[in-house]
Design a protein around this motif. Structure first.
Motif, short mmCIF file in Angstrom:
data_model
loop_
_atom_site.label_atom_id
_atom_site.label_comp_id
_atom_site.label_asym_id
_atom_site.label_seq_id
_atom_site.Cartn_x
_atom_site.Cartn_y
_atom_site.Cartn_z
N MET A 1 0.85 -1.19 0.00
CA MET A 1 0.00 0.00 0.00
C MET A 1 0.88 1.24 0.00
N ASP A 2 0.69 2.11 -0.99
CA ASP A 2 1.47 3.33 -1.10
C ASP A 2 0.85 4.40 -0.19
N LEU A 3 1.60 4.81 0.83
CA LEU A 3 1.06 5.75 1.81
C LEU A 3 1.39 7.21 1.48
N SER A 4 2.09 7.45 0.40
CA SER A 4 2.41 8.83 0.01
C SER A 4 1.28 9.39 -0.83
N PHE A 5 1.04 10.70 -0.68
CA PHE A 5 -0.01 11.36 -1.44
C PHE A 5 0.45 11.63 -2.87
N SER A 6 -0.49 11.52 -3.80
CA SER A 6 -0.21 11.87 -5.19
C SER A 6 -0.12 13.39 -5.32
N PRO A 7 0.43 13.91 -6.42
CA PRO A 7 0.46 15.37 -6.60
C PRO A 7 -0.93 16.00 -6.51
N GLU A 8 -1.94 15.29 -7.03
CA GLU A 8 -3.32 15.81 -6.98
C GLU A 8 -3.81 15.87 -5.53
N GLU A 9 -3.45 14.87 -4.76
CA GLU A 9 -3.88 14.86 -3.36
C GLU A 9 -3.15 15.91 -2.53
N VAL A 10 -1.90 16.15 -2.84
CA VAL A 10 -1.16 17.23 -2.17
C VAL A 10 -1.80 18.58 -2.49
N ALA A 11 -2.20 18.76 -3.74
CA ALA A 11 -2.87 20.00 -4.15
C ALA A 11 -4.20 20.16 -3.42
N PHE A 12 -4.91 19.05 -3.26
CA PHE A 12 -6.17 19.10 -2.53
C PHE A 12 -5.93 19.47 -1.06
N ARG A 13 -4.89 18.89 -0.46
CA ARG A 13 -4.57 19.22 0.92
C ARG A 13 -4.27 20.71 1.06
N ASP A 14 -3.54 21.26 0.11
CA ASP A 14 -3.24 22.70 0.14
C ASP A 14 -4.52 23.53 0.01
N GLU A 15 -5.44 23.04 -0.82
CA GLU A 15 -6.72 23.74 -0.98
C GLU A 15 -7.52 23.73 0.33
N VAL A 16 -7.53 22.59 1.00
CA VAL A 16 -8.23 22.47 2.28
C VAL A 16 -7.60 23.39 3.32
N ARG A 17 -6.28 23.40 3.38
CA ARG A 17 -5.60 24.26 4.36
C ARG A 17 -5.92 25.73 4.11
N ALA A 18 -5.94 26.13 2.85
CA ALA A 18 -6.26 27.52 2.53
C ALA A 18 -7.70 27.86 2.91
N PHE A 19 -8.60 26.93 2.65
CA PHE A 19 -10.01 27.13 3.00
C PHE A 19 -10.17 27.29 4.51
N LEU A 20 -9.53 26.41 5.26
CA LEU A 20 -9.64 26.49 6.71
C LEU A 20 -9.01 27.76 7.26
N ARG A 21 -7.90 28.16 6.67
CA ARG A 21 -7.24 29.39 7.10
C ARG A 21 -8.12 30.61 6.85
N ASP A 22 -8.82 30.62 5.72
CA ASP A 22 -9.58 31.80 5.32
C ASP A 22 -11.02 31.80 5.82
N GLU A 23 -11.61 30.61 5.99
CA GLU A 23 -13.05 30.54 6.24
C GLU A 23 -13.43 30.07 7.64
N LEU A 24 -12.53 29.40 8.35
CA LEU A 24 -12.86 28.93 9.69
C LEU A 24 -12.80 30.09 10.67
N PRO A 25 -13.94 30.48 11.27
CA PRO A 25 -13.93 31.61 12.20
C PRO A 25 -13.02 31.35 13.40
N ALA A 26 -12.21 32.32 13.75
CA ALA A 26 -11.23 32.16 14.82
C ALA A 26 -11.90 31.86 16.15
N GLU A 27 -13.09 32.45 16.40
CA GLU A 27 -13.75 32.22 17.68
C GLU A 27 -14.25 30.78 17.81
N LEU A 28 -14.59 30.16 16.66
CA LEU A 28 -15.02 28.76 16.70
C LEU A 28 -13.84 27.84 16.96
N SER A 29 -12.74 28.05 16.25
CA SER A 29 -11.58 27.19 16.45
C SER A 29 -11.01 27.35 17.85
#
Length: 395
Positions: free
Chosen positions: A1-29
Motif C-alpha cells: 500500500m502506497d502511503l504517500s499522497f499523489s500530486p493531486e492529493e497534495v494540491a487538494f490538501r493545500d486547498e483544504v488548508r487555505a479554506f480552513l485558514r480563510d473561512e474557519l472563524p477564529a472564535e469557533l476554532s
C-alpha cells in the motif's frame, strides 16, 4: 500500500488548508481548542460555511449534493480540519441518516429530506437505545402499531445526543413480535413537533447536557415515514451503525489530541526537565502515536472498501475499538501531564490562569470524564469484539 499522497492529493490538501485558514472563524476554532461547549448556533454556522463550499456531506455522492471525494480526500479533509480545530460535523443527519436514505429511501424521501439536511432546515437526532436495549439493540421495546395510514408509537428512547437541538428523530421501533427479535423492527422518521413527544435532559458525569431521554405517548406518524420495508429495519440499523462506529472512532479527534499532548509535554516540567524527555512518558506517547498511525492506515483501507461496496464492513468495529481506546489513552496522558492541575476544578477557575494550566487544557477534566462513555456507546467494545469474531473469524 502506497502511503504517500499523489500530486493531486497534495494540491487538494493545500486547498483544504487555505479554506480552513480563510473561512474557519477564529472564535469557533478557539472554542474547539479549549474544549468549550459549542452552541447550536456555532455548529449551524460551521455547517453553513461548509455547505456553501459544497463540502458538508463528505460521504454523499455528487448527485445528492456531496463533493464526490475519494476516500483519501475525505481522510485529508478530516485530518486537516481536526488540526485546525474546526468544529465537529454533527453526524446524525449527514453521516448516518443521509447514507441510509440514499441506499434504502424512496425517491420522495430523498427529495424531501436530503436537501433540508444540507441547508440546515432540519436537525436530526437518533432514536435507537432504550433503558433496556443499548448494546443489545434487538431487545428494544418501543412499539409502532399500524392504524390505517399511520403508525401509533409508544415507548421510550434514551441517550439521545443533542436531541435538545433537533426537530426530527429517526427511530428503530418494534412493529412485530413474531419470529426472531431482529425480524420485527422497522426504521421510521418522526417529527419531534408531533403531539405526544416529551424530551427530558440527562446530566452527564462532568455536568454537561449533551444527551436526553425521549418519551412517546400515542404519537401518530404517517406510514409514508417508514424507510425500507416494514419489519426489515434491522438491515438498515446495521448499515447505519457501521457509519456511526466509524465516526465514533474519531481519527481526526485523536490527531488533534495528540498534537495538543505533544505541545503540552514539551512545556510541562518535572524535576526541572521537560516531560517529553521523561523516558517512561515518552514511551507511552510513542506507543499511542504508533497506534494512531496504524489506525489511520486502517481507516484508509476501510474507506476504500466502502467506496467499492457502498458501506463500511465489519472493519468498522475494529476501528471503533482501537479509535476509542486511543482517544481515552490520550485523555489519560494529558491528565498525567497536567498533574495536580488536572483535578476537576470548575473550568471558569482555570481559564485565563496560564500559570496553573494551559488554556487549551483548562477543561481537561471534563473531557476525560465525558470520554469514559465512548467505549460503551455505539455498541460497547465487548460487543464489537463479538461482531469481529463472528464476521471475520467465523467463530
Amino acid at each position: 500500500m502506497d502511503l504517500s499522497f499523489s500530486p493531486e492529493e497534495v494540491a487538494f490538501r493545500d486547498e483544504v488548508r487555505a479554506f480552513l485558514r480563510d473561512e474557519l472563524p477564529a472564535e469557533l476554532s478557539d472554542k474547539v481548542r479549549r474544549g468549550a461547549e459549542l452552541t447550536k448556533a456555532d455548529m449551524e454556522r460551521w455547517h453553513a460555511i461548509l455547505n456553501g463550499r459544497g463540502w458538508l456531506a463528505a460521504t454523499w455522492p455528487e448527485e445528492h449534493g456531496g463533493p464526490g471525494w475519494s476516500p483519501v480526500q475525505r481522510h485529508i479533509f478530516d485530518e486537516e480540519a481536526a488540526l485546525a480545530s474546526a468544529p465537529r460535523i454533527v453526524p446524525f443527519g449527514l453521516h448516518m441518516l443521509g447514507p441510509v436514505l440514499i441506499r434504502f429511501g424512496t425517491e420522495e424521501q430523498k427529495a424531501q429530506v436530503l436537501p433540508r439536511i444540507l441547508d440546515g432546515s432540519d436537525w436530526w437526532c437518533q432514536g435507537y437505545s432504550e433503558p433496556g436495549a443499548g448494546s443489545d439493540l434487538a431487545s428494544l421495546k418501543a412499539r409502532a402499531v399500524r392504524d390505517g395510514d399511520e403508525y401509533v408509537i409508544n415507548g421510550q428512547k434514551t441517550w439521545t445526543t443533542l436531541g435538545q437541538h433537533a426537530n426530527k428523530i429517526f427511530c428503530l421501533l418494534r412493529t412485530s413480535t413474531e419470529g426472531k427479535p431482529q425480524e420485527g423492527i422497522s426504521f421510521v422518521l418522526v417529527d419531534l413537533d408531533t403531539p405526544g413527544i416529551e424530551m427530558r435532559p440527562i446530566k452527564l458525569i462532568e455536568g454537561g447536557h449533551e444527551v436526553n431521554e425521549v418519551f412517546f405517548t400515542d404519537v401518530r406518524v404517517p406510514v409514508a415515514n417508514l424507510v425500507g420495508e416494514e419489519n426489515k429495519g434491522w438491515t438498515i440499523a446495521k448499515f447505519l451503525l457501521t457509519h456511526e462506529r466509524t465516526n465514533i472512532a474519531g481519527v481526526g479527534f485523536s490527531v488533534q489530541a495528540f498534537e495538543q499532548l505533544r505541545a503540552l509535554a514539551g512545556r510541562m516540567r518535572r524535576n526541572g526537565k521537560r516531560l517529553i524527555d521523561n523516558p517512561l512518558f515518552a514511551a507511552r506517547m510513542a506507543k499511542v502515536e504508533i497506534d494512531l498511525e496504524a489506525m489511520k492506515i486502517t481507516n484508509l483501507r476501510m474507506l476504500s472498501d466502502a467506496r467499492k461496496n457502498g458501506a463500511p464492513g465489519p472493519e468498522s468495529s475494529m476501528l471503533k475499538i482501537k479509535g476509542t481506546e486511543i482517544r481515552q489513552e490520550l485523555n489519560d496522558l494529558a491528565r498525567r501531564a497536567l498533574g495536580p492541575a488536572a483535578a476537576p476544578f470548575p473550568a471558569e477557575m482555570l481559564e485565563g490562569n496560564e500559570a496553573l494550566v494551559p488554556a487549551d487544557h483548562a477543561r481537561n477534566a471534563e473531557r476525560y470524564f465525558n470520554n469514559r462513555k465512548i467505549t460503551i456507546f455505539g455498541g460497547s467494545n465487548e460487543i464489537q469484539k463479538n461482531i469481529l469474531t463472528k464476521a471475520m473469524l467465523e467463530l
